[in-house]
Design a protein around this motif. Structure first.
Motif, PDB file in Angstrom:
ATOM      1  N   PRO A 132       0.816  -1.209   0.000  1.00 25.43           N
ATOM      2  CA  PRO A 132       0.000   0.000   0.000  1.00 25.43           C
ATOM      3  C   PRO A 132       0.851   1.261   0.000  1.00 25.43           C
ATOM      4  O   PRO A 132       1.839   1.348   0.721  1.00 25.43           O
ATOM      5  CB  PRO A 132      -0.814  -0.121   1.290  1.00 25.43           C
ATOM      6  N   TYR A 133       0.458   2.212  -0.848  1.00 24.54           N
ATOM      7  CA  TYR A 133       1.065   3.545  -0.921  1.00 24.54           C
ATOM      8  C   TYR A 133       2.481   3.527  -1.495  1.00 24.54           C
ATOM      9  O   TYR A 133       2.890   4.467  -2.166  1.00 24.54           O
ATOM     10  CB  TYR A 133       1.043   4.250   0.443  1.00 24.54           C
ATOM     11  N   VAL A 134       3.265   2.467  -1.259  1.00 21.51           N
ATOM     12  CA  VAL A 134       4.622   2.405  -1.796  1.00 21.51           C
ATOM     13  C   VAL A 134       4.575   2.223  -3.303  1.00 21.51           C
ATOM     14  O   VAL A 134       5.237   2.941  -4.052  1.00 21.51           O
ATOM     15  CB  VAL A 134       5.424   1.254  -1.148  1.00 21.51           C
ATOM     16  N   ASP A 135       3.807   1.245  -3.794  1.00 21.54           N
ATOM     17  CA  ASP A 135       3.725   1.022  -5.237  1.00 21.54           C
ATOM     18  C   ASP A 135       2.295   0.832  -5.719  1.00 21.54           C
ATOM     19  O   ASP A 135       2.062   0.420  -6.837  1.00 21.54           O
ATOM     20  CB  ASP A 135       4.597  -0.164  -5.662  1.00 21.54           C
ATOM     21  N   ASN A 136       1.315   1.097  -4.841  1.00 21.20           N
ATOM     22  CA  ASN A 136      -0.102   1.160  -5.228  1.00 21.20           C
ATOM     23  C   ASN A 136      -0.653   2.479  -4.701  1.00 21.20           C
ATOM     24  O   ASN A 136      -0.574   2.745  -3.492  1.00 21.20           O
ATOM     25  CB  ASN A 136      -0.896   0.006  -4.624  1.00 21.20           C
ATOM     26  N   SER A 137      -1.200   3.313  -5.585  1.00 23.23           N
ATOM     27  CA  SER A 137      -1.701   4.620  -5.167  1.00 23.23           C
ATOM     28  C   SER A 137      -2.975   4.465  -4.342  1.00 23.23           C
ATOM     29  O   SER A 137      -3.626   3.412  -4.339  1.00 23.23           O
ATOM     30  CB  SER A 137      -1.992   5.483  -6.384  1.00 23.23           C
ATOM     31  N   GLU A 138      -3.347   5.539  -3.678  1.00 19.21           N
ATOM     32  CA  GLU A 138      -4.554   5.515  -2.848  1.00 19.21           C
ATOM     33  C   GLU A 138      -5.795   5.257  -3.691  1.00 19.21           C
ATOM     34  O   GLU A 138      -6.680   4.477  -3.302  1.00 19.21           O
ATOM     35  CB  GLU A 138      -4.677   6.834  -2.088  1.00 19.21           C
ATOM     36  N   GLY A 165       8.850  -2.312   5.561  1.00 23.18           N
ATOM     37  CA  GLY A 165      10.037  -1.482   5.415  1.00 23.18           C
ATOM     38  C   GLY A 165       9.742  -0.054   5.817  1.00 23.18           C
ATOM     39  O   GLY A 165       8.582   0.335   5.989  1.00 23.18           O
ATOM     40  N   PRO A 166      10.761   0.757   5.964  1.00 17.46           N
ATOM     41  CA  PRO A 166      10.568   2.136   6.433  1.00 17.46           C
ATOM     42  C   PRO A 166       9.735   2.989   5.491  1.00 17.46           C
ATOM     43  O   PRO A 166       9.158   3.993   5.905  1.00 17.46           O
ATOM     44  CB  PRO A 166      11.999   2.672   6.552  1.00 17.46           C
ATOM     45  N   GLU A 167       9.676   2.586   4.205  1.00 14.34           N
ATOM     46  CA  GLU A 167       8.911   3.390   3.252  1.00 14.34           C
ATOM     47  C   GLU A 167       7.403   3.264   3.458  1.00 14.34           C
ATOM     48  O   GLU A 167       6.640   4.127   3.025  1.00 14.34           O
ATOM     49  CB  GLU A 167       9.240   2.950   1.812  1.00 14.34           C
ATOM     50  N   ASP A 168       6.963   2.185   4.092  1.00 14.50           N
ATOM     51  CA  ASP A 168       5.537   1.870   4.124  1.00 14.50           C
ATOM     52  C   ASP A 168       4.695   2.985   4.733  1.00 14.50           C
ATOM     53  O   ASP A 168       3.577   3.257   4.274  1.00 14.50           O
ATOM     54  CB  ASP A 168       5.295   0.575   4.904  1.00 14.50           C
ATOM     55  N   ASN A 169       5.198   3.611   5.788  1.00 10.16           N
ATOM     56  CA  ASN A 169       4.399   4.604   6.500  1.00 10.16           C
ATOM     57  C   ASN A 169       4.739   6.051   6.133  1.00 10.16           C
ATOM     58  O   ASN A 169       4.041   6.972   6.582  1.00 10.16           O
ATOM     59  CB  ASN A 169       4.582   4.428   8.009  1.00 10.16           C
ATOM     60  N   GLU A 170       5.807   6.261   5.354  1.00 12.35           N
ATOM     61  CA  GLU A 170       6.296   7.624   5.127  1.00 12.35           C
ATOM     62  C   GLU A 170       5.248   8.520   4.489  1.00 12.35           C
ATOM     63  O   GLU A 170       4.999   9.644   4.943  1.00 12.35           O
ATOM     64  CB  GLU A 170       7.559   7.582   4.267  1.00 12.35           C
ATOM     65  N   GLN A 171       4.618   8.032   3.420  1.00 12.34           N
ATOM     66  CA  GLN A 171       3.670   8.875   2.690  1.00 12.34           C
ATOM     67  C   GLN A 171       2.437   9.176   3.525  1.00 12.34           C
ATOM     68  O   GLN A 171       1.976  10.329   3.586  1.00 12.34           O
ATOM     69  CB  GLN A 171       3.256   8.182   1.388  1.00 12.34           C
ATOM     70  N   THR A 172       1.876   8.182   4.170  1.00 12.64           N
ATOM     71  CA  THR A 172       0.645   8.414   4.935  1.00 12.64           C
ATOM     72  C   THR A 172       0.901   9.252   6.189  1.00 12.64           C
ATOM     73  O   THR A 172       0.053  10.052   6.582  1.00 12.64           O
ATOM     74  CB  THR A 172      -0.017   7.081   5.319  1.00 12.64           C
ATOM     75  N   LEU A 173       2.068   9.081   6.803  1.00 14.91           N
ATOM     76  CA  LEU A 173       2.399   9.929   7.956  1.00 14.91           C
ATOM     77  C   LEU A 173       2.553  11.385   7.529  1.00 14.91           C
ATOM     78  O   LEU A 173       2.099  12.304   8.224  1.00 14.91           O
ATOM     79  CB  LEU A 173       3.680   9.431   8.630  1.00 14.91           C
ATOM     80  N   ALA A 174       3.185  11.588   6.359  1.00 14.47           N
ATOM     81  CA  ALA A 174       3.376  12.953   5.869  1.00 14.47           C
ATOM     82  C   ALA A 174       2.055  13.604   5.474  1.00 14.47           C
ATOM     83  O   ALA A 174       1.826  14.783   5.740  1.00 14.47           O
ATOM     84  CB  ALA A 174       4.333  12.945   4.678  1.00 14.47           C
ATOM     85  N   LEU A 175       1.155  12.839   4.850  1.00 12.42           N
ATOM     86  CA  LEU A 175      -0.093  13.396   4.353  1.00 12.42           C
ATOM     87  C   LEU A 175      -1.170  13.504   5.425  1.00 12.42           C
ATOM     88  O   LEU A 175      -1.907  14.492   5.485  1.00 12.42           O
ATOM     89  CB  LEU A 175      -0.625  12.529   3.200  1.00 12.42           C
ATOM     90  N   TYR A 176      -1.264  12.470   6.269  1.00 14.27           N
ATOM     91  CA  TYR A 176      -2.413  12.381   7.178  1.00 14.27           C
ATOM     92  C   TYR A 176      -2.051  12.248   8.656  1.00 14.27           C
ATOM     93  O   TYR A 176      -2.927  12.278   9.509  1.00 14.27           O
ATOM     94  CB  TYR A 176      -3.291  11.175   6.812  1.00 14.27           C
ATOM     95  N   LEU A 200      -1.016   9.505   9.810  1.00 23.70           N
ATOM     96  CA  LEU A 200      -1.476   8.151  10.085  1.00 23.70           C
ATOM     97  C   LEU A 200      -0.482   7.134   9.534  1.00 23.70           C
ATOM     98  O   LEU A 200       0.192   7.394   8.532  1.00 23.70           O
ATOM     99  CB  LEU A 200      -2.834   7.888   9.418  1.00 23.70           C
ATOM    100  N   THR A 201      -0.380   5.974  10.168  1.00 21.75           N
ATOM    101  CA  THR A 201       0.380   4.882   9.576  1.00 21.75           C
ATOM    102  C   THR A 201      -0.391   4.344   8.378  1.00 21.75           C
ATOM    103  O   THR A 201      -1.581   4.628   8.196  1.00 21.75           O
ATOM    104  CB  THR A 201       0.582   3.727  10.579  1.00 21.75           C
ATOM    105  N   ALA A 202       0.276   3.540   7.557  1.00 24.08           N
ATOM    106  CA  ALA A 202      -0.404   2.955   6.395  1.00 24.08           C
ATOM    107  C   ALA A 202      -1.587   2.101   6.834  1.00 24.08           C
ATOM    108  O   ALA A 202      -2.653   2.112   6.199  1.00 24.08           O
ATOM    109  CB  ALA A 202       0.584   2.125   5.580  1.00 24.08           C
ATOM    110  N   THR A 203      -1.421   1.346   7.911  1.00 21.75           N
ATOM    111  CA  THR A 203      -2.520   0.517   8.425  1.00 21.75           C
ATOM    112  C   THR A 203      -3.714   1.376   8.793  1.00 21.75           C
ATOM    113  O   THR A 203      -4.870   1.057   8.457  1.00 21.75           O
ATOM    114  CB  THR A 203      -2.047  -0.278   9.662  1.00 21.75           C
ATOM    115  N   GLN A 204      -3.465   2.475   9.480  1.00 17.56           N
ATOM    116  CA  GLN A 204      -4.552   3.359   9.903  1.00 17.56           C
ATOM    117  C   GLN A 204      -5.209   4.033   8.704  1.00 17.56           C
ATOM    118  O   GLN A 204      -6.440   4.185   8.657  1.00 17.56           O
ATOM    119  CB  GLN A 204      -4.011   4.397  10.887  1.00 17.56           C
TER     120      GLN A 204
END
Length: 447
Positions: A191-197, A221-232, A234-238
């Motif tokens: 999720p989010y790493v190579d599949n868009s929202e 991996g460390p990339e999993d949560n980077e985008q969602t934490l920056a945008l929302y 939230l972690t990717a799971t959340q």
């Protein structure tokens, strides 16, 4: 399919009471388990088409490998010094040479993987990769039971994402109408790493439409949560939970970096599970370890998987049970926080439950499919013990599996495949392997 009686064995049922029968028996009729019991109730062998006495053997449910990528046997030994649980390591070791893959490479690779799984006691596996049609065909020919998740990698290409989503839907429609042991799912790679929202939302809609599961990598991996934490924040799971991702069946691999809030989301979901891939996690060099004990304490179904054999190098699920137990002990700082009996359940009935197949396989109970294995426990490394589960987990090996049945069909007899010759499978694979890596080298020189 006829009838079969297996008797004079130690039977590990993995039923709700974890019943063990010394000198017990298992009866099979028409692809199903007709009965299981203790020595004193052994049926008359004359009432069966075939009867096999297996003294010195342990008979138990077939093992469930809850996360792998069977075609990636082509990459075995190709990722030394790289962490496949980071974007950089995965891209450099795997993604770049994958661009040279052809559909014709997949069948021979998957056939070898299925042979290795069968010969080490796996009767059901969960796969996520490209070329799902070719994987399903090869898995079907092997006789194993499999959940095949159509792997979707977008990597920022909107058009590719739309095309792959349609291809995945076509695969599910076609495979669901097929008669066999293959179950089709969706497989968003990460999720989010190579599949868009937007693509993830569309995948959820289709999974709900078809009533099928979704198998993905999460918190690997460390990339999993980077985008969602920056945008929302939230972690990717959340973030996935916010978008309704956990409304259906979700089976997440790795989960090394789950927070307590993330674990609560898994626990509250109606059908969310985790594939704990301990060996792959250790080889990745990641500091994080799957919080398997916390997940289980929260009521989350935790199964065991090998991951691909570039990350693991082995399909031996008996070895995987041992590593999973050791990693849990190290992570929790106490001895055996997951018992041997629980590890066996994670490799059988919990794996089946994660895949929605626990009504069909994962334990030896009357009415279930006759998916079972016989392990020779007479050789070196085995001895008398009051606890056969610990003997298997910490002394056992997949190389001691002697017989394997799926739906009552014997796929392995005396450590020999019955549907195809292993030498022929290996020869076809070797030719494919040589051709594939020659193409990779040509592509690299042309770049």
């Amino acid at each position: 399919m006829g009838s079969l009686l297996i008797f004079d064995v130690t039977v590990l049922t993995v039923d709700s009471a974890d019943t063990v029968f010394e000198g017990g028996w298992v009866a099979i009729r028409d692809e199903r388990i007709a009965g299981v019991g203790p020595q004193e109730t052994t049926p008359d062998p004359a009432g069966f088409d075939e009867a096999i006495a297996l003294p010195g053997h342990l008979v138990m449910p077939g093992l469930v490998n809850a996360h792998t990528h069977s075609a990636m046997v082509l990459f075995r030994g190709r990722s030394e010094g790289q962490s496949l649980l980071t974007m950089e390591g995965w891209y450099n070791s795997i993604r770049e040479p994958e661009l040279s893959l052809l559909p014709s490479d997949i069948g021979p690779a998957v056939s070898l993987s299925c042979a290795e799984m069968a010969l080490s006691g796996t009767t059901t596996f969960c796969d996520q990769y490209f070329f799902a049609e070719e994987i399903a065909e090869a898995a079907g020919k092997s006789g194993l039971r499999a959940v095949i998740a159509y792997g979707i990698v977008q990597l920022g290409d909107t058009g590719r994402g739309i095309e792959e989503l349609q291809n995945a839907a076509d695969f599910i429609e076609k495979q669901r109408s097929a008669d066999g042991r293959i179950v089709p799912w969706f497989g968003p790679h990460a999720p989010y790493v190579d599949n868009s929202e937007d693509l993830l939302r569309a995948e959820v809609e289709l999974a709900v439409k078809y009533g099928c599961g979704m198998h993905l990598h999460m918190a690997a991996g460390p990339e999993d949560n980077e985008q969602t934490l920056a945008l929302y924040g939230l972690t990717a799971t959340q973030a996935l939970s916010r978008d309704g991702f956990f409304a259906g069946r979700v089976h997440a691999a790795h989960c090394l970096d789950l927070s307590d809030e993330d674990i609560a989301i898994f626990a509250a979901a109606p059908a969310a599970s985790v594939a704990y891939c301990a060996t792959a996690g250790l080889r990745s060099g990641r500091e994080g370890m799957c919080p398997a004990v916390k997940l289980r304490e929260a009521g989350v179904v935790v199964a065991l998987g090998t991951d691909n054999v570039a990350a693991n190098n082995s399909y031996d699920m008996i070895a995987e049970m041992k590593v999973a137990g050791l990693v849990a002990s190290h992570r929790e700082g106490r001895a055996q926080p997951i018992s041997s009996r629980e590890l066996i359940r994670m490799a059988t009935i919990e794996g089946a439950r994660a895949l929605g197949l626990d009504h069909e396989t994962g334990s030896l109970e009357a009415g279930k499919a006759a998916d079972l294995i016989a392990i020779d426990i007479r050789g070196p490394g085995y001895s008398e013990t009051p606890d056969v589960e610990t003997l298997l987990v910490y002394s056992g090996s997949g190389r001691d599996v002697r017989h394997v049945w799926v739906a009552g069909e014997q796929l392995v007899r005396d450590r020999t495949l019955t549907r195809d010759d292993h030498k022929d499978i290996r020869a076809r694979y070797t030719e494919t392997y040589t051709d594939f890596w020659a193409r990779v080298e040509e592509a690299r020189k042309a770049a």
